[in-house]
Design an enzyme around this catalytic site. Structure first.
Site, PDB file in Angstrom:
ATOM      1  N   HIS A 187       0.836  -1.316  -0.005  1.00 35.36           N
ATOM      2  CA  HIS A 187      -0.069   0.131   0.134  1.00 35.36           C
ATOM      3  C   HIS A 187       0.935   1.178  -0.143  1.00 35.36           C
ATOM      4  O   HIS A 187       2.007   1.283   0.421  1.00 35.36           O
ATOM      5  CB  HIS A 187      -1.077  -0.045   0.997  1.00 35.36           C
ATOM      6  CG  HIS A 187      -0.079   0.049   2.410  1.00 35.36           C
ATOM      7  ND1 HIS A 187       0.406   1.490   3.047  1.00 35.36           N
ATOM      8  CD2 HIS A 187       0.177  -0.901   3.475  1.00 35.36           C
ATOM      9  CE1 HIS A 187       1.011   0.871   4.176  1.00 35.36           C
ATOM     10  NE2 HIS A 187       0.808  -0.126   4.507  1.00 35.36           N
ATOM     11  N   GLU A 217      -2.104  -6.955   7.814  1.00 37.37           N
ATOM     12  CA  GLU A 217      -0.774  -6.817   8.535  1.00 37.37           C
ATOM     13  C   GLU A 217      -0.561  -7.718   9.623  1.00 37.37           C
ATOM     14  O   GLU A 217      -1.640  -8.238  10.156  1.00 37.37           O
ATOM     15  CB  GLU A 217      -0.553  -5.347   8.851  1.00 37.37           C
ATOM     16  CG  GLU A 217       0.951  -5.026   8.926  1.00 37.37           C
ATOM     17  CD  GLU A 217       1.998  -5.456   8.335  1.00 37.37           C
ATOM     18  OE1 GLU A 217       2.013  -6.555   8.103  1.00 37.37           O
ATOM     19  OE2 GLU A 217       2.712  -4.307   8.057  1.00 37.37           O
TER      20      GLU A 217
END
Length: 307
Positions: free
Chosen positions: A94, A198
């Site tokens: 990202h 994550e």
């Protein structure tokens, strides 16, 4: 290297000699961060499927390098036993988020010990962090890269796009891939998978938003079954271990290799998530810069050849 859980059904291995060796780059330079390379770093080489086996590898065929490589991948999948599958994974980190920039501002120690446990500082919110302006720009630049790569270089469009459910990945996926899908006349419908998120920590940036919020803000995305309304992984008290995170990424890769027939797969994830995927496919870790895409050719073998 983290050991794989006893329940795993696949053995994954990154195939060497296909893309530029980021592992070697990182070994030589501890500060190295992989970035998006022209052609995603595909190495100039010959394949057994090349139409002119006697020709010079750089100039003898009218096919573009990625067109030749795509034929090679399809050949591998057609020639091997059903228990063995090859997939190209496009791993995208990202773009820069508010949590990244605030940590840089206050320093890692202050971030880890204090600020990371808050939702924000009164001006900026980093709980389930959004992209900041730099991150938006990075993702838009990446979108132009993918437009050129697919339209002009023959890089295959991802057959399926998967994304972490955290906001910074949902936004990066849209900015990086929606335009090229539209240009190619393919429906843009990424699949949200909980296990792609994550490393789970006690930091609020790792706490995802509700299912309802995701549906409202990303209505064109598909959400995998059994996706809870409220984040069921983040408690604010537990840090996943390295092995737990690797096992989570092993499981999501097994799911994709078992159920997705696409040979080219896009995954929009996070820094530590990429590290866990690298471990799952037998590679040493290296870091990837925000807003960058890399590629791996991965061989997946069902353990014991079970179908």
């Amino acid at each position: 290297m983290a050991s794989k859980p006893a329940t795993c059904q696949f053995r994954f291995q990154a195939v060497p000699g296909i893309f530029i060796d980021f592992v070697a780059e990182a070994r030589n330079d501890p500060s190295f961060r992989a970035t998006t390379l022209p052609g995603l770093g595909l190495v100039a080489r010959q394949y057994e499927t090349d139409r002119d086996q006697t020709a010079d590898k750089d100039s003898s065929t009218n096919q573009k390098p990625w067109e030749r490589f795509r034929e090679y991948v399809h050949h591998l999948n057609s020639q091997n036993a059903p228990s063995t599958t090859y997939k190209v994974l496009y791993l995208t980190r990202h773009g820069l988020g508010f949590h990244n920039s605030f940590e840089s501002q206050v320093g890692r120690e202050a971030w880890n010990n204090h600020w990371s446990h808050l939702d924000g500082d009164g001006n900026v919110v980093w709980a389930d962090s959004q992209l900041n302006m730099d991150g938006i720009n990075q993702a838009e630049v990446l979108g132009q890269f993918w437009l050129d790569a697919v339209s002009n270089e023959g890089v295959p469009l991802p057959g399926t796009l998967y994304t972490s459910p955290l906001a910074r990945c949902l936004n990066t996926t849209r900015l990086a891939f929606s335009r090229i899908f539209q240009e190619q006349g393919v429906k843009f419908q990424p699949i949200i998978k909980e296990s792609l998120r994550e490393l789970v920590t006690d930091h609020t940036c790792d706490r995802r938003s509700s299912r309802s919020w995701i549906v409202e803000n990303f209505p064109d995305y598909l959400i995998e079954p059994n996706f809870s309304e409220i984040d069921s992984l983040w408690t604010g008290k537990h840090w996943e271990t390295r092995d737990e995170h690797t096992a989570r990424k092993q499981a999501v890769l097994e799911d994709i290799f078992s159920t997705d027939e696409s040979a080219f797969i896009g995954l929009t994830v996070h820094s530590y998530a990429i590290s866990a995927i690298l471990r799952a496919v037998g590679l040493s870790e290296f870091r990837v810069r925000e807003g960058s895409s890399i590629a791996l050719l991965v061989k997946g073998e069902r353990i014991g050849g079970n179908l």
